[in-house]
Scaffold this motif. Structure first.
Motif, PDB file in Angstrom:
ATOM      1  N   SER A 290       0.993  -1.210   0.099  1.00  0.00           N
ATOM      2  CA  SER A 290      -0.026  -0.075  -0.150  1.00  0.00           C
ATOM      3  C   SER A 290       0.884   1.323   0.115  1.00  0.00           C
ATOM      4  O   SER A 290       1.645   1.394   0.896  1.00  0.00           O
TER       5      SER A 290
ATOM      6  N   SER B  70      -0.015   4.462   0.402  1.00  0.00           N
ATOM      7  CA  SER B  70      -0.414   5.228   1.428  1.00  0.00           C
ATOM      8  C   SER B  70      -0.056   4.751   2.774  1.00  0.00           C
ATOM      9  O   SER B  70       0.416   5.408   3.634  1.00  0.00           O
TER      10      SER B  70
ATOM     11  N   GLU C   1       3.765   5.486   3.135  1.00  0.00           N
ATOM     12  CA  GLU C   1       3.947   6.643   3.558  1.00  0.00           C
ATOM     13  C   GLU C   1       3.754   6.778   4.894  1.00  0.00           C
ATOM     14  O   GLU C   1       4.274   7.834   5.538  1.00  0.00           O
TER      15      GLU C   1
ATOM     16  N   GLU D 267      -1.812  -1.904  -4.081  1.00  0.00           N
ATOM     17  CA  GLU D 267      -1.764  -0.441  -4.723  1.00  0.00           C
ATOM     18  C   GLU D 267      -0.803  -0.242  -5.695  1.00  0.00           C
ATOM     19  O   GLU D 267       0.381  -0.557  -5.247  1.00  0.00           O
TER      20      GLU D 267
ATOM     21  N   PRO E  88     -10.748   4.095  -5.992  1.00  0.00           N
ATOM     22  CA  PRO E  88      -9.869   5.199  -5.891  1.00  0.00           C
ATOM     23  C   PRO E  88      -8.891   5.511  -4.642  1.00  0.00           C
ATOM     24  O   PRO E  88      -7.846   6.004  -4.690  1.00  0.00           O
ATOM     25  N   SER E  89      -9.478   4.639  -3.560  1.00  0.00           N
ATOM     26  CA  SER E  89      -8.305   4.641  -2.391  1.00  0.00           C
ATOM     27  C   SER E  89      -7.182   3.653  -2.432  1.00  0.00           C
ATOM     28  O   SER E  89      -6.241   4.087  -1.802  1.00  0.00           O
ATOM     29  N   LYS E  90      -7.067   3.195  -3.867  1.00  0.00           N
ATOM     30  CA  LYS E  90      -5.997   2.252  -4.058  1.00  0.00           C
ATOM     31  C   LYS E  90      -5.083   3.132  -5.089  1.00  0.00           C
ATOM     32  O   LYS E  90      -4.152   2.194  -5.593  1.00  0.00           O
TER      33      LYS E  90
ATOM     34  N   THR F 124      -3.584   6.102  -4.842  1.00  0.00           N
ATOM     35  CA  THR F 124      -2.920   7.326  -4.351  1.00  0.00           C
ATOM     36  C   THR F 124      -1.371   7.056  -4.893  1.00  0.00           C
ATOM     37  O   THR F 124      -0.544   8.062  -4.801  1.00  0.00           O
ATOM     38  N   GLY F 125      -1.021   6.128  -5.631  1.00  0.00           N
ATOM     39  CA  GLY F 125       0.287   5.890  -5.823  1.00  0.00           C
ATOM     40  C   GLY F 125       0.560   6.421  -7.396  1.00  0.00           C
ATOM     41  O   GLY F 125       1.630   5.967  -8.086  1.00  0.00           O
TER      42      GLY F 125
ATOM     43  N   ARG G 262       1.651   8.963  -9.734  1.00  0.00           N
ATOM     44  CA  ARG G 262       2.595  10.106  -9.550  1.00  0.00           C
ATOM     45  C   ARG G 262       2.971  10.543 -10.939  1.00  0.00           C
ATOM     46  O   ARG G 262       4.072  10.232 -11.363  1.00  0.00           O
TER      47      ARG G 262
END
Length: 309
Positions: A27, A29, A32, A86, A299-301, A303-304, A306
């Motif tokens: 994950s 998120s 991090e 993720e 969408p919660s997965k 976040t990576g 970039r």
């Protein structure tokens, strides 16, 4: 220790700590968050008692990730559909200011299929295997993190190693790219024989939306099933060749955990065609053909992602 010096020292270890946390949790998120939490703990620790800062931080991050893994296991029991790691999505073209995450996922052990296999392990197995085999942490230190004996930690790693061997052998980036482009060209051309030829006999499509959008709830296995699935989806949602053909998805080539994938941008419903949220397609290639397709929509997965704006 002077705060600015401590912060600078910590930053030199950040890429390593993120690598550890991401492989442990799958994950972005959570990884991090774990790295940031380790900094907060370091800031209030007795620094003069820390002999090896890298080892100390690795232990702290691993313990935080173990807690995250255990809570994730509980969430997965209630999760709708399939659960995937993720992805880390970076630009397919070199940048003058490369993202540190892009450097992390260039390593073979961070390929998406390898992370999928890690998700099948128990939290203690994953910690023992990743820390020992991936980062050369001694079993006596792993034992302290897991609160077990060194022999028990060693046995956890042995069992995890056997499971991890199920991951497909990584292929070169060029081989991966050629196989994915071959499949996409076959779909774009509507050539059923070319699609069949581009798919490995063991092909499987795994979708992860967590109930937030439409995707396959169950794993779609086999060449026939996947040919029908993807030719049908491409016909309905694939990129439009011309304006008169209607509005289709906008596909952007990206790197998904270091290898060619697709970012499908969100689009609204249009002229009777249902819209689609943003989604990421990752691929695994075996023997020159596409063996795995991963449709990530939750969408919660995502976040990576970039990408330069």
């Amino acid at each position: 220790m002077v705060a600015a010096l401590l912060a600078d020292l910590f930053e030199t270890h950040r890429p390593h700590l993120f690598s550890v946390a991401y492989r442990l949790t799958g994950s972005v998120s959570d990884a991090e968050d774990a790295v940031q939490e380790s900094w907060l703990r370091l800031a209030v620790a007795r620094q003069y008692e820390i002999e090896d800062l890298r080892a100390w931080l690795t232990t702290v991050v691993s313990r935080i990730c173990l807690d995250r893994l255990r809570s994730a296991a509980a969430r997965r029991e209630q999760y709708v559909g399939q659960w995937l790691p993720e992805p880390i999505v970076t630009s397919a073209t070199p940048s003058s200011t490369p993202d540190p995450l892009a450097a992390v996922v260039r390593k073979q052990e961070f390929r998406f299929a390898a992370l999928v296999v890690l998700d099948t392990l128990t939290p203690p197995q994953r910690v023992a295997f990743v820390l020992h085999d991936g980062f050369a942490v001694p079993f006596d230190e792993i034992a302290e993190i897991l609160d077990i004996s060194a022999d028990a930690a060693r046995q956890l790693a042995v069992r995890a190693r056997k499971a991890a061997a199920a991951a497909p052998e990584p292929v070169t980036d060029d081989t991966h790219r050629a196989a994915v482009e071959r499949l996409l060209a076959a779909l774009a051309g509507g050539d059923v024989n070319a699609v069949v030829a581009a798919l490995h006999p063991g092909i499987r499509t795994v979708g992860d939306a967590g109930g937030t959008a439409s995707t396959a709830i169950n794993v779609v296995a086999g060449v026939d099933n996947n040919t029908r699935l993807w030719m049908g989806l491409w016909k309905r949602f694939g990129p439009a060749e011309t304006e008169s053909a209607g509005r289709g998805q906008e596909f952007e080539p990206v790197l998904v955990n270091g290898q060619l994938g697709i970012l499908s941008h969100e689009f609204a419903s249009y002229d009777g065609l249902p819209g689609s949220p943003q989604r990421v397609y990752g691929f695994t290639v075996v023997e020159g053909r596409v063996w795995g397709i991963y449709d990530l929509v939750n969408p919660s997965k995502l976040t990576g992602i970039r990408l330069p704006h």
